[in-house]
Design a protein around this motif. Structure first.
Motif, short mmCIF file in Angstrom:
data_model
loop_
_atom_site.label_atom_id
_atom_site.label_comp_id
_atom_site.label_asym_id
_atom_site.label_seq_id
_atom_site.Cartn_x
_atom_site.Cartn_y
_atom_site.Cartn_z
N ILE A 1 -4.98 15.50 -4.33
CA ILE A 1 -5.46 15.97 -5.65
C ILE A 1 -4.28 16.52 -6.44
O ILE A 1 -4.10 16.21 -7.61
CB ILE A 1 -6.56 17.04 -5.50
N ALA A 2 -3.45 17.32 -5.76
CA ALA A 2 -2.28 17.88 -6.44
C ALA A 2 -1.41 16.76 -6.98
O ALA A 2 -0.95 16.79 -8.12
CB ALA A 2 -1.49 18.75 -5.47
N GLY A 3 -1.22 15.73 -6.15
CA GLY A 3 -0.41 14.58 -6.56
C GLY A 3 -1.03 13.88 -7.76
O GLY A 3 -0.35 13.59 -8.74
N LEU A 4 -2.34 13.65 -7.68
CA LEU A 4 -3.04 12.97 -8.77
C LEU A 4 -2.89 13.73 -10.07
O LEU A 4 -2.55 13.17 -11.11
CB LEU A 4 -4.54 12.86 -8.44
N VAL A 5 -3.12 15.05 -9.99
CA VAL A 5 -3.08 15.87 -11.19
C VAL A 5 -1.70 15.78 -11.83
O VAL A 5 -1.57 15.52 -13.03
CB VAL A 5 -3.43 17.34 -10.86
N SER A 6 -0.65 15.93 -11.01
CA SER A 6 0.67 15.93 -11.64
C SER A 6 1.05 14.53 -12.12
O SER A 6 1.61 14.37 -13.18
CB SER A 6 1.72 16.53 -10.71
N THR A 7 0.71 13.51 -11.34
CA THR A 7 1.05 12.15 -11.78
C THR A 7 0.38 11.83 -13.11
O THR A 7 1.02 11.35 -14.04
CB THR A 7 0.53 11.11 -10.76
N ILE A 8 -0.90 12.12 -13.19
CA ILE A 8 -1.62 11.75 -14.40
C ILE A 8 -1.14 12.58 -15.58
O ILE A 8 -0.98 12.07 -16.68
CB ILE A 8 -3.14 11.91 -14.19
N ALA A 9 -0.88 13.87 -15.33
CA ALA A 9 -0.43 14.73 -16.42
C ALA A 9 0.92 14.25 -16.95
O ALA A 9 1.23 14.40 -18.13
CB ALA A 9 -0.34 16.17 -15.96
N GLU A 10 1.73 13.66 -16.07
CA GLU A 10 3.03 13.17 -16.52
C GLU A 10 2.93 11.76 -17.09
O GLU A 10 3.93 11.16 -17.45
CB GLU A 10 4.01 13.15 -15.33
N GLY A 11 1.72 11.26 -17.14
CA GLY A 11 1.53 9.94 -17.74
C GLY A 11 1.70 8.80 -16.75
O GLY A 11 1.79 7.65 -17.14
N GLY A 12 1.79 9.11 -15.47
CA GLY A 12 1.98 8.07 -14.46
C GLY A 12 0.67 7.42 -14.07
O GLY A 12 -0.41 7.78 -14.57
N THR A 13 0.76 6.45 -13.19
CA THR A 13 -0.44 5.77 -12.73
C THR A 13 -0.87 6.41 -11.41
O THR A 13 -0.07 6.51 -10.49
CB THR A 13 -0.16 4.28 -12.48
N PRO A 14 -2.13 6.84 -11.32
CA PRO A 14 -2.58 7.48 -10.09
C PRO A 14 -2.60 6.51 -8.91
O PRO A 14 -2.81 5.31 -9.09
CB PRO A 14 -3.99 7.95 -10.45
N ASP A 15 -2.38 7.07 -7.75
CA ASP A 15 -2.35 6.27 -6.53
C ASP A 15 -3.78 6.05 -6.03
O ASP A 15 -4.27 6.77 -5.17
CB ASP A 15 -1.52 7.02 -5.48
N ILE A 16 -4.43 5.04 -6.62
CA ILE A 16 -5.85 4.82 -6.33
C ILE A 16 -6.04 4.36 -4.88
O ILE A 16 -7.01 4.74 -4.22
CB ILE A 16 -6.44 3.79 -7.32
#
Lengths: 732, 121
Positions: free
Chosen positions: A100-115
């Motif tokens: 979740i931490a990874g998802l939050v930071s990735t998405i907030a930085e505009g990256g693609t979440p690791d689905i």
């Protein structure tokens, strides 16, 4: 501020909040794993995931919502007791928390979440969610069974002398909807004993106006029932909304409700929630009352309590008790949220200004002394002492508990001990000790290295421990405490201790020391801090590559701190970091050599004595029966100005070692705002910064730690003497 | 005199469970497999309560209730609709058509029985 800015700011708040919630999740999970969880933990854990999901949804972070939803389900089941904690589940949940931490930071930085990773974890979680469906399907079946039991119990009749009072005014059209008021009254009999029914015919029209298809009669019912209000309300669940049903509890119930309100958990701040929680108000009634409040046309809508009392849903005494409770809850909440979040750059700006103010205040005071105006001196001193207070307060604003750093280590210790296959416990004490925020940020990495090292090299394998009669479970202790203007952080393990012979042998092998060198045990221990040194027989994933300890040493020194090693063979090793509390402003001790001014941090000054005569060719003196090494600043910095006939010795202490600084003049205490030297002079040894004195003169701040190290080992003269001399040229 | 309940559902198993439960409680039960079938089977006979599913072939529950309410003899007959929780929209449609009571699917037989007895005890 436009909408985008607001969104960006809100996003920042969300990130911060998510980070805190995730940290809290981790803490709870680790506690549960250790078997030390408390009752509040599970609801709190659920709330963490729930809140993250809710706020992520607001920002449209769909992947976070999707994934967290599954986690939330599992946590919900844990909370309800449908499933229990297992080691395996905690492991998966910790992975989920990381994800979740990874998802939050990735998405907030505009990256693609690791689905893919989400799906992987969701599949892992399925073991705990799949059983849910079966349990979920069983759940509704329990409900009627339970109420059946209650009905049976009520069949015997209540013993109380007072009854529930029901006031029923059905909507006129109820008959056309297929509802027969008599049916409801009959069915009410399953909840308890109907003591009395009064038919209300006030609204009955005259015969010629009467429509036989409409219902004009009302009922007042006295019911003797042990059932709760919600159960009684359920009897009328199909009655159309425009019917008016009021259920009044018996008098004895009112005191029961008040008692319940008093005993409620201290968390709801809404009147309605409190009343629903104690059972005097049903969710449906609350809904109706809230709608009435919203639809009110008045400028100030009526208060919920007034609506509830006026409509007869709740007894006034009960509302009163709930309002009191609500106020207490609010007060408690307010006292809980007394801390503010302030961007650190604002604090830095404040401290910078306060620093300038201190200098200006000192300047004014110096001027007042110069022109010998008593009254001006007095007011300048007062001003200065007030400014100093403000400085202290401003600095305290930046202080945070070291626990902020410590809190990440339980997880590290858990993961690393698994990886190493060792059973290791982390003990933390002194987490409340405070130090500057900027220090807290920088001290984390060195500590991480030290802890990993202790676990990897310090703590022995279980069989070795058992053989030497130690508890199989190893301990790494993390302690912090304040000591004369510094913070001491210890990383101690109860492992095998350092092997001085092996260290020395290795150091000679690696060419770090010459063969046949005569070193004390302490000096040998210090060798592990040398670059490229590693004694570990196997290089593990974590440490043993020979990088680490020298990096730790460099980091600590960059913070003007020192690192000490203490070890008892067979009993363990303690590594002690000594760090200053702040990097911004210090109380300085102003001294002069020739025409140059120096500042010694006052915390480190022990005393001042005159230099005994006849020591011209010595670099140590006797003080109270002990040898005290000293250094002549005049020589160290190549000062040529006129010398004082009677030089003074300022005795300083750092990390348990003492040394003297020989100076010409002593000016006394002064406020020192540390100004960095700038990149060009950063490498100048024995000087940690500069400051501007009240009269505009520049003074160099002496790096006592480095100096003491130099005095004790006497190695600076050869290597640094030249450059140190260059520094005074700059100061002059 | 025992009361008569009609159950309208295209699922035979649901009809069966409801019948068994209501029989056990002393009700007479008439089964119908969709709205059209129900209207035919009613044929003017006395029914105290109708339970109807929403999604059915031939004639869905909402239309069925609307038709039922048009017939004079069933104007005051209470109707229980079977809804799924997700279909709030459907619930409103059902209420508009004249079915004021509902039971959420999936339900336990006891739940159905208590809803029935609330309306025609």
């Amino acid at each position: 501020m436009d909408t985008n800015d607001e969104l960006a700011e809100a996003l920042g708040v969300f990130m911060e909040e998510a980070r805190e919630l995730l940290a809290q999740m981790e803490e709870i999970l680790l506690r549960e794993e250790a078997g030390g969880g408390s009752e509040e933990d599970l609801p709190a854990l659920f709330r963490c995931a729930h809140t993250i999901k809710g706020s992520a949804g607001m920002f449209g972070f769909d992947e976070v919502v999707r994934f967290t939803h599954v986690v939330e389900n599992v946590l919900d089941r844990l909370r309800n007791g449908a499933i229990g904690f297992s080691r395996q589940l905690v492991g998966v949940l910790l992975d989920c928390q990381d994800h979740i931490a990874g998802l939050v930071s990735t998405i907030a930085e505009g990256g693609t979440p690791d689905i893919a990773r989400s799906d992987e974890l969701i599949a892992e979680l399925r073991a705990w969610t799949a059983a849910d469906d079966a349990a979920g399907a069983a759940a509704p079946r329990q409900l009627p069974a339970e109420s059946a039991v209650r009905v049976a119990a009520s069949g015997g009749g209540g013993t109380g002398s007072d009854y529930w009072h029901l006031s029923l005014r059905f909507a006129p059209g109820i008959l056309a909807e297929g509802m027969d008021p008599m049916c409801f009254i009959n069915y009410l009999g399953t909840c308890g004993r109907i003591v009395h029914v009064e038919t209300i015919t006030d609204h009955l029209p005259t015969l010629d106006e009467a429509d036989p298809e409409l219902c004009h009669i009302g009922f007042e019912v006295a019911l003797d029932s042990p059932a709760g209000k919600e159960e009684i309300e359920r009897v009328f669940q199909f009655v159309a909304e425009n019917s008016h049903i009021v259920i009044l509890p018996p008098h004895s119930k009112a005191t029961e409700f008040i008692g319940l309100i008093e005993s409620l958990d201290e968390d709801s701040a809404r009147l309605g929630e409190i009343l629903v929680a104690c059972g005097t108000l049903t969710p449906q009634e609350l809904d109706t009352a809230l709608r009435a409040q919203q639809q009110s046309r008045q400028d100030t809508p009526p208060r919920l309590g007034a609506i509830l009392v006026d409509s007869g849903m709740v007894a006034p005494a009960v509302v009163g008790a709930a309002i009191e409770k609500q106020q207490r809850n609010e007060e408690k909440r307010r006292s809980e949220t007394k801390s503010l979040k302030v961007p650190s750059e604002r604090l830095d700006a404040l401290i910078d200004r306060v620093g300038e103010l201190v200098i200006a205040g000192a300047g004014t005071h110096a001027q007042a002394v110069k022109i010998q105006r008593r009254d001006l001196q007095e007011s300048a001193s007062l001003l200065l002492s007030l400014v100093e207070d403000i400085r202290d307060m401003a600095l305290r604003l930046r202080m945070v508990a070291i626990g902020e750093v410590f809190s990440r280590f339980p997880r590290v210790v858990r993961d690393v001990s698994r990886e190493l296959g060792k059973d290791i416990e982390l003990r933390i004490s002194g987490a409340e000790a405070e130090l500057d925020k900027s220090m807290v940020e920088k001290v984390g990495d060195p500590l991480m290295h030290l802890i990993r090292n202790s676990m990897d090299h310090g703590i022995e394998a279980a069989e070795v421990r058992a053989a030497s009669g130690k508890p199989v479970r190893g301990t790494v202790a993390l302690n912090a405490c304040h000591e004369s203007g510094a913070i001491i952080i210890e990383v101690a393990d109860d492992g095998g201790g350092l092997d001085a012979d092996r260290i020395l042998k290795k150091a000679i092998e690696k060419g770090i020391v010459a063969e046949g060198a005569n070193l004390s045990t302490q000096e040998i221990y210090q060798l592990i801090l040398a670059p490229g040194f590693s004694t570990a027989e196997t290089v593990t994933n974590l440490s043993g590559r020979g990088v680490g300890m020298d990096v730790v040493k460099n980091n600590v020194e960059a913070l003007r701190g020192t690192l000490d090693i203490d070890s008892v063979p067979g009993q363990g090793t303690t590594i002690r970091l000594c760090l200053p509390l702040t990097l911004a402003i210090i109380d300085g001790f102003h001294v002069g050599v020739g025409s140059t001014h120096f500042i010694v941090p006052l915390d480190m000054v022990v005393e001042c004595v005159e230099l005994p005569t006849g020591l011209d060719h010595f670099d140590y003196m006797e003080q109270r029966g002990e040898a005290l090494p000293f250094v002549r600043l005049r020589q160290l910095f190549g000062e040529h100005g006129p010398a004082h006939i009677r030089p003074r010795v300022v005795i300083v202490r750092f990390a348990g070692k003492r040394a003297g600084l020989v100076v010409d003049r002593i000016y006394g205490k002064c406020q020192t705002v540390i100004k960095p030297l700038g990149p060009l002079f950063e490498q100048v040894p024995c000087v940690s910064g500069s400051t501007i004195l009240g009269d505009g003169e520049v003074a160099l701040i002496i790096d006592v730690a480095q100096l003491i190290q130099g005095v004790v080992t006497r190695n600076w003269q050869a290597t640094h003497g030249g450059t140190a001399r260059g520094a005074t040229a700059l100061a002059a | 005199m025992s009361k008569t309940v009609m159950i309208v559902d295209d699922s035979a198993s649901i009809r069966q469970v409801v019948s068994i439960t209501l029989h056990g409680a002393g009700y007479e039960v008439i089964e119908a497999c969709d709205g059209k079938d129900a209207l035919t089977k009613l044929g003017g006979q006395r029914v105290h309560l109708v339970i109807s599913d929403v999604n059915m072939p031939n004639m869905d529950g909402i239309t069925f209730v609307r038709e039922l309410k048009k017939l004079g003899s069933y104007k005051f007959t209470p109707v229980i609709m079977l809804t799924t929780e997700a279909a709030d929209e459907k619930k409103r449609d059902g209420q508009a058509a004249g079915a004021k009571a509902w039971v959420v699917k999936p339900f336990a037989p006891q739940q159905m029985l208590s809803a029935v007895s609330q309306l025609i005890m």
